[in-house]
Design a protein around this motif. Structure first.
Motif, mmCIF file in Angstrom:
data_model
loop_
_atom_site.group_PDB
_atom_site.id
_atom_site.type_symbol
_atom_site.label_atom_id
_atom_site.label_comp_id
_atom_site.label_asym_id
_atom_site.label_seq_id
_atom_site.Cartn_x
_atom_site.Cartn_y
_atom_site.Cartn_z
ATOM 1 N N LEU A 80 0.678 -1.266 0.202
ATOM 2 C CA LEU A 80 -0.163 0.155 -0.011
ATOM 3 C C LEU A 80 0.822 1.335 0.090
ATOM 4 C CD1 LEU A 80 -2.352 -1.014 2.930
ATOM 5 C CD2 LEU A 80 -2.972 -1.159 0.711
ATOM 6 N N MET A 81 0.242 2.403 -0.448
ATOM 7 C CA MET A 81 1.058 3.717 -0.396
ATOM 8 C C MET A 81 -0.207 4.551 -0.305
ATOM 9 S SD MET A 81 3.229 4.744 -3.757
ATOM 10 C CE MET A 81 2.403 5.937 -4.676
ATOM 11 N N ALA A 82 0.156 5.630 0.628
ATOM 12 C CA ALA A 82 -0.883 6.702 0.719
ATOM 13 C C ALA A 82 -0.055 8.077 0.389
ATOM 14 C CB ALA A 82 -1.403 6.793 2.117
ATOM 15 N N VAL A 83 -1.049 8.780 -0.321
ATOM 16 C CA VAL A 83 -0.295 10.002 -0.701
ATOM 17 C C VAL A 83 -1.158 11.113 -0.146
ATOM 18 C CG1 VAL A 83 0.352 11.910 -2.595
ATOM 19 C CG2 VAL A 83 0.356 9.436 -2.999
ATOM 20 N N TYR A 84 -0.360 12.076 0.931
ATOM 21 C CA TYR A 84 -0.882 13.082 1.553
ATOM 22 C C TYR A 84 -0.506 14.346 0.967
ATOM 23 C CZ TYR A 84 -2.306 9.545 5.038
ATOM 24 O OH TYR A 84 -2.597 8.489 5.571
ATOM 25 N N PRO A 85 -1.193 15.464 1.156
ATOM 26 C CA PRO A 85 -2.148 15.630 2.074
ATOM 27 C C PRO A 85 -3.691 15.410 1.648
ATOM 28 C CG PRO A 85 -1.641 17.813 0.748
ATOM 29 C CD PRO A 85 -0.784 16.922 0.412
ATOM 30 N N GLU A 86 -3.690 14.765 0.495
ATOM 31 C CA GLU A 86 -5.054 14.578 0.024
ATOM 32 C C GLU A 86 -5.320 13.258 0.615
ATOM 33 O OE1 GLU A 86 -2.367 15.010 -1.849
ATOM 34 O OE2 GLU A 86 -2.917 15.328 -3.940
ATOM 35 N N GLY A 87 -4.663 12.162 1.198
ATOM 36 C CA GLY A 87 -4.952 10.958 1.768
ATOM 37 C C GLY A 87 -5.560 10.141 0.656
ATOM 38 N N VAL A 88 -4.766 9.943 -0.347
ATOM 39 C CA VAL A 88 -5.365 9.104 -1.235
ATOM 40 C C VAL A 88 -4.574 7.757 -1.414
ATOM 41 C CG1 VAL A 88 -5.175 8.456 -3.752
ATOM 42 C CG2 VAL A 88 -5.663 10.714 -2.967
ATOM 43 N N LEU A 89 -5.428 6.534 -1.342
ATOM 44 C CA LEU A 89 -4.705 5.239 -1.079
ATOM 45 C C LEU A 89 -4.353 4.276 -2.219
ATOM 46 C CD1 LEU A 89 -3.662 3.325 1.302
ATOM 47 C CD2 LEU A 89 -6.120 2.489 1.149
ATOM 48 N N TYR A 90 -3.047 4.058 -2.502
ATOM 49 C CA TYR A 90 -2.994 3.128 -3.624
ATOM 50 C C TYR A 90 -2.842 1.931 -3.267
ATOM 51 C CZ TYR A 90 -2.447 7.477 -6.570
ATOM 52 O OH TYR A 90 -2.769 8.501 -7.255
ATOM 53 N N THR A 91 -3.315 0.611 -3.935
ATOM 54 C CA THR A 91 -3.325 -0.346 -3.331
ATOM 55 C C THR A 91 -2.742 -1.334 -4.359
ATOM 56 O OG1 THR A 91 -5.465 -1.016 -4.193
ATOM 57 C CG2 THR A 91 -5.558 -0.135 -1.989
ATOM 58 N N GLU A 92 -2.325 -2.648 -3.813
ATOM 59 C CA GLU A 92 -1.817 -3.760 -4.629
ATOM 60 C C GLU A 92 -0.887 -3.099 -5.710
ATOM 61 O OE1 GLU A 92 -4.876 -7.347 -5.110
ATOM 62 O OE2 GLU A 92 -5.829 -5.230 -5.561
ATOM 63 N N LEU A 93 0.157 -2.680 -5.029
ATOM 64 C CA LEU A 93 1.159 -1.862 -6.280
ATOM 65 C C LEU A 93 2.277 -2.984 -6.603
ATOM 66 C CD1 LEU A 93 1.488 1.409 -4.039
ATOM 67 C CD2 LEU A 93 0.421 0.909 -6.451
ATOM 68 N N THR A 94 2.925 -2.492 -7.581
ATOM 69 C CA THR A 94 4.099 -3.233 -8.130
ATOM 70 C C THR A 94 4.926 -2.331 -8.560
ATOM 71 O OG1 THR A 94 3.300 -3.421 -10.524
ATOM 72 C CG2 THR A 94 2.847 -5.197 -8.997
ATOM 73 N N PRO A 95 6.423 -2.458 -8.574
ATOM 74 C CA PRO A 95 7.526 -1.160 -8.870
ATOM 75 C C PRO A 95 6.993 -0.994 -10.181
ATOM 76 C CG PRO A 95 8.331 -3.190 -8.198
ATOM 77 C CD PRO A 95 7.040 -3.757 -8.251
ATOM 78 N N GLU A 96 6.430 -1.778 -11.244
ATOM 79 C CA GLU A 96 5.913 -1.316 -12.686
ATOM 80 C C GLU A 96 4.897 -0.256 -12.785
ATOM 81 O OE1 GLU A 96 6.094 -4.800 -11.653
ATOM 82 O OE2 GLU A 96 8.193 -4.818 -12.286
ATOM 83 N N LEU A 97 4.023 -0.189 -11.594
ATOM 84 C CA LEU A 97 2.893 0.855 -11.565
ATOM 85 C C LEU A 97 3.608 2.240 -11.200
ATOM 86 C CD1 LEU A 97 0.019 -1.439 -9.984
ATOM 87 C CD2 LEU A 97 0.309 -0.698 -12.528
ATOM 88 N N ILE A 98 4.605 2.174 -10.445
ATOM 89 C CA ILE A 98 4.994 3.190 -9.745
ATOM 90 C C ILE A 98 5.405 4.603 -10.710
ATOM 91 C CG2 ILE A 98 6.785 4.325 -8.009
ATOM 92 C CD1 ILE A 98 4.757 2.614 -6.624
ATOM 93 N N PRO A 99 6.099 4.468 -11.723
ATOM 94 C CA PRO A 99 6.306 5.688 -12.668
ATOM 95 C C PRO A 99 5.487 6.196 -13.131
ATOM 96 C CG PRO A 99 7.888 3.723 -13.232
ATOM 97 C CD PRO A 99 6.689 3.206 -12.229
ATOM 98 N N GLU A 100 4.358 5.722 -13.462
ATOM 99 C CA GLU A 100 3.072 6.275 -13.931
ATOM 100 C C GLU A 100 2.226 7.026 -12.990
ATOM 101 O OE1 GLU A 100 1.668 6.644 -17.133
ATOM 102 O OE2 GLU A 100 3.674 6.465 -17.659
ATOM 103 N N ILE A 101 2.173 6.439 -11.687
ATOM 104 C CA ILE A 101 1.430 7.064 -10.705
ATOM 105 C C ILE A 101 2.317 8.441 -10.308
ATOM 106 C CG2 ILE A 101 1.039 6.803 -8.172
ATOM 107 C CD1 ILE A 101 0.480 3.797 -8.651
ATOM 108 N N VAL A 102 3.574 8.300 -10.183
ATOM 109 C CA VAL A 102 4.365 9.467 -10.017
ATOM 110 C C VAL A 102 4.070 10.444 -10.893
ATOM 111 C CG1 VAL A 102 6.672 10.483 -9.650
ATOM 112 C CG2 VAL A 102 6.140 8.051 -8.213
#
Lengths: 585, 166
Positions: A80-102
């Motif tokens: 899991l990964m949560a992004v604040y201040p919005e408090g958005v929760l990303y779930t079931e992550l893999t390293p491959e998904l990260i560049p796009e989310i960032v």
């Protein structure tokens, strides 16, 4: 905080906080990456590395702060990964998904909805933590920092009011006043027994003695419980602060944290925190410029469930076999090495700093008349979402199951929930509306225990589950009391016989008789509660016992030996296996 | 198997030499109350398992009866008086793991390794044990291998996990 800097008074503690807040101001985002054991096994470290790489690549190092946190809570959807201040929760992550989310979220400010939490009931993504059913009704007091702060940073803890409650208690209050506050908060021990914490502290304070001890009971052995582990892994400084306050209140000079060997990461994180606190002068001599001295030693268990029982734990810390002691004397009078000792559970200690900071009235406004405050529950079994939640006492099991967790997995029917581990009992659907507190759980024939909540669906065989519980208590009996040592063995043998299709009329009654005898004649909590799973299932699932015994039928299809006996007896006209065995005997 | 056998040093090394490391640890703990269990943890970490000779040595150094040291070493399931394999595989059979396929995982491991609970493979590589809850109940069934957790274990993929170890 500069390396080697010591915190010598309240002002310096305040300065650390101010300086840290100042340093944090430049960051636009805080990204919390869950680094509990569960998420580590789901390869969260690879996700974190990919995140750091993407942040670096996009030149975001001065804009995004990455915090490796303890358990965020939704263990079944990790990493899991949560992004604040919005408090958005990303779930079931893999390293491959990260560049796009960032790129999307942290560079362009657009939430990448398709990787956020997905609500299976509503069939839609719910990005914000505060909108997710699992989180929205939680009141996180003990878990206030868990899943948010970096679990290996003392400054992060201090920035969230860490050590403020202790400093206030030490510098502005007398020990008796601290005890009074805890007493009036109504806090009851969260380890399972529910004894009022303030009363325990008061008794230790009033027992004369130059040397006293405080012990943190982190031998979380009840299967299905994992809140203490999450607290130790995710917010270890709160445990130290809770122990410091307790030590000051009762007059203890040394403390022990007894952690089970099965939790290596919890041991590691607490050890890091203790060393940080020592370096900062929050543990040691003349703490915060006062005359108060205190330090904590970690003791690792060695795989004995019984050591969660407080007197067995004392034996173990003293280097002996973990066999419970006769009570009285209570540990508060004569505990570790014969000295007055207060023993508190991890979650109890984590509740202490917020109680002192916000006042007892604030805390006791949560919960029920019987049990004030909030409680962490660890959800597992056949539910949609498993994980850790903290809710006010008085919430119903139905709310936890249907609203917070999202109901039964795969649309199966609820059959039972086990609470209190092998010492507890089963709850059936008719009791799902019971408001949760210590007394109401006892009334329906189980215990709240440490907050474990294992849900079983229609495919579960209750006799098979009972066999498991009896195996557990039989194996973990220390062997001191005859009734527990031999009685649980006999009960297990009868249950095994029933699951093999060799049950006889009268077995259920014999189980009941044995169960009551063991309850009445065992010295410690393990023995006194060992037969609970059998007695509670006989109460609610007697039909299933009878089906196994009389019809050689297992509803869940789990007891396969039973089916063979049944087939052998009925269809092939062969003498049934039971009869053969009986004749042989 | 023959490659695993190390030349025995008993004849050439004295007890003091063999147990040099642990005697240093015992010295560190001297005067500290209740230090037996931490010492046993460290001793097992150094020597792999606790032989009667080693326990006798610890007992003498701590000025304790051997019976007491042996009694403690055999009470706790984490201590072992027989050699363990390179990898200790502990299958979690806590309530949640038991409910969600822990038994199948155990059966598969027994089959694949050809050993029962408490046994070690003849090549000295794997020891199979059962553990009562490692606290990952939300993502059952679990196993732990030398203190690393593997969650939501699929019995059919045990082979992959074992391969990933070496």
């Amino acid at each position: 905080m500069t390396k080697g800097m010591r915190i010598r008074n309240l002002q310096e503690l305040e300065n650390v906080r101010k300086q840290y807040d100042e340093k944090q101001k430049k960051y636009q985002y805080r990204v919390a990456v869950c680094s509990g054991t569960g998420c580590i096994s789901s390869k969260c470290e690879d996700v974190r590395d990919a995140l750091l790489e993407a942040i670096d690549k996009n030149g975001l190092a001065e804009k995004v702060f990455v915090s490796c946190t303890g358990c965020i809570g939704l263990c079944s959807l990790g990493p899991l990964m949560a992004v604040y201040p919005e408090g958005v929760l990303y779930t079931e992550l893999t390293p491959e998904l990260i560049p796009e989310i960032v790129k999307s979220h942290l560079v362009n400010g657009e939430i990448k909805t398709e990787n956020t939490y997905f609500d299976v009931k509503k069939k839609e993504h719910v990005p914000h933590i505060n909108d997710i059913d699992f989180f929205k009704d939680q009141v996180r007091i003990s878990l206030r920092n868990c899943g948010y702060i970096d679990c290996t940073s003392l400054e992060e803890y201090i920035a969230r009011d860490g050590y403020q409650a202790f400093a206030r208690a030490l510098l502005e209050m007398k020990p008796a006043e601290v005890v009074r506050e805890v007493k009036s908060s109504g806090l009851r021990g969260r380890g399972g027994a529910g004894f009022p914490t303030g009363v325990k502290w008061e008794s230790t304070l009033n027992t004369p003695g130059k040397e006293k001890y405080i012990i943190c009971n982190a031998d979380e052995g009840i299967p299905g419980s994992y809140m203490d582990k999450a607290l130790l892994e995710g917010d270890p400084h709160t445990i130290i602060e809770g122990m410091l306050i307790g030590a000051y209140a009762v007059g203890a000079t040394s403390g022990y944290a007894y952690i089970r060997a099965e939790y290596p990461l919890a041991v590691e994180r607490l050890d890091i925190a203790i060393n940080q606190a020592r370096k900062a002068g929050l543990l040691g001599v003349n703490i915060l410029g006062s005359r108060f001295d205190f330090d904590i030693e970690i003791r690792t268990g060695a795989g004995a469930f019984i050591c969660g029982e407080e007197t067995a734990m004392l034996q173990s810390i003293e280097g002996l076999r973990g066999e419970p002691r006769q009570k009285p004397p209570l540990p508060t009078e004569s505990g570790l090495f014969g000295k007055p000792t207060v023993i508190n559970n991890v979650e109890t200690l984590a509740s202490i700093p917020p109680i002192l900071l916000n006042g007892p009235a604030w805390y006791s406004a949560f919960g029920t008349e019987d049990t004030k405050g909030t409680k962490i529950f660890s959800l597992s079994g056949n539910m949609v979402n498993n994980g850790l939640i903290e809710v006010p006492m008085g919430v119903t099991l139905r709310k936890i199951l249907e609203e917070i967790s999202g109901g039964m997995k795969d649309n199966k029917t609820f059959k039972a929930a086990q609470t209190g581990g092998p010492s507890g009992g089963c709850i059936t659907s008719e009791f799902l509306d019971t408001p949760l507190d210590f007394s109401s759980m006892q009334k329906i024939g189980t215990i709240m225990g440490s907050g474990d909540f294992v849900v079983m669906d229609e495919d579960t065989c209750m006799i098979d589950m009972v066999k498991y519980f009896m195996e557990f208590v039989q194996e973990e009996s220390c062997g001191r009391c005859t009734s527990c040592r031999i009685g649980t063995k006999r009960m297990l043998e009868i249950i095994e016989r029933i699951t093999l299709g060799e049950g006889k009329e009268g077995d259920v009654e014999l189980l009941e008789e044995l169960g009551y005898t063991i309850q009445e004649t065992s010295a410690c909590g393990l023995g006194q509660t060992a037969p609970n799973s059998v007695l509670s299932t006989i109460r609610y699932f007697r039909d299933e016992y009878n089906e196994h015994i009389r019809n050689k039928h297992c509803r869940g299809g789990i007891c396969t030996d039973l089916a063979q006996v049944s087939r052998a007896g009925k269809t092939e006209g062969q003498p049934c296996k039971v009869l053969q065995l009986t004749t042989r005997r | 198997m023959s490659t695993m056998v190390k030349p025995c040093k008993c004849a050439t090394e004295t007890k003091e030499e063999l147990y040099y490391k642990i005697s240093e640890i015992i010295e560190d703990y001297r005067g500290k109350e209740g230090s037996l269990i931490p010492i046993l943890h460290i001793a097992q970490g150094i020597y792999g398992y606790l032989t009667p000779e080693l326990l006798q040595f610890i007992a003498e150094k701590l000025d304790m009866p051997f019976s007491k040291v042996y009694g403690v070493a055999t009470f706790y399931s984490y201590f072992t008086i027989t050699p363990r394999g390179e990898y200790t595989i502990r299958v979690c059979l806590g309530t949640s793991c038991y409910l969600q396929g822990g038994k199948k995982v155990l059966a598969q491991l027994k089959k694949q390794l050809g050993i029962e609970i408490g046994q070690t493979t003849p090549d000295g590589k794997y020891t199979l044990e059962v553990v009562r809850c490692i606290g990952e109940c939300g993502i059952a069934p679990n196993i732990s291998i030398n203190n690393t957790s593997f969650t939501q274990v699929d019995p059919d993929k045990i082979g992959e996990i074992l391969e990933s170890l070496s």
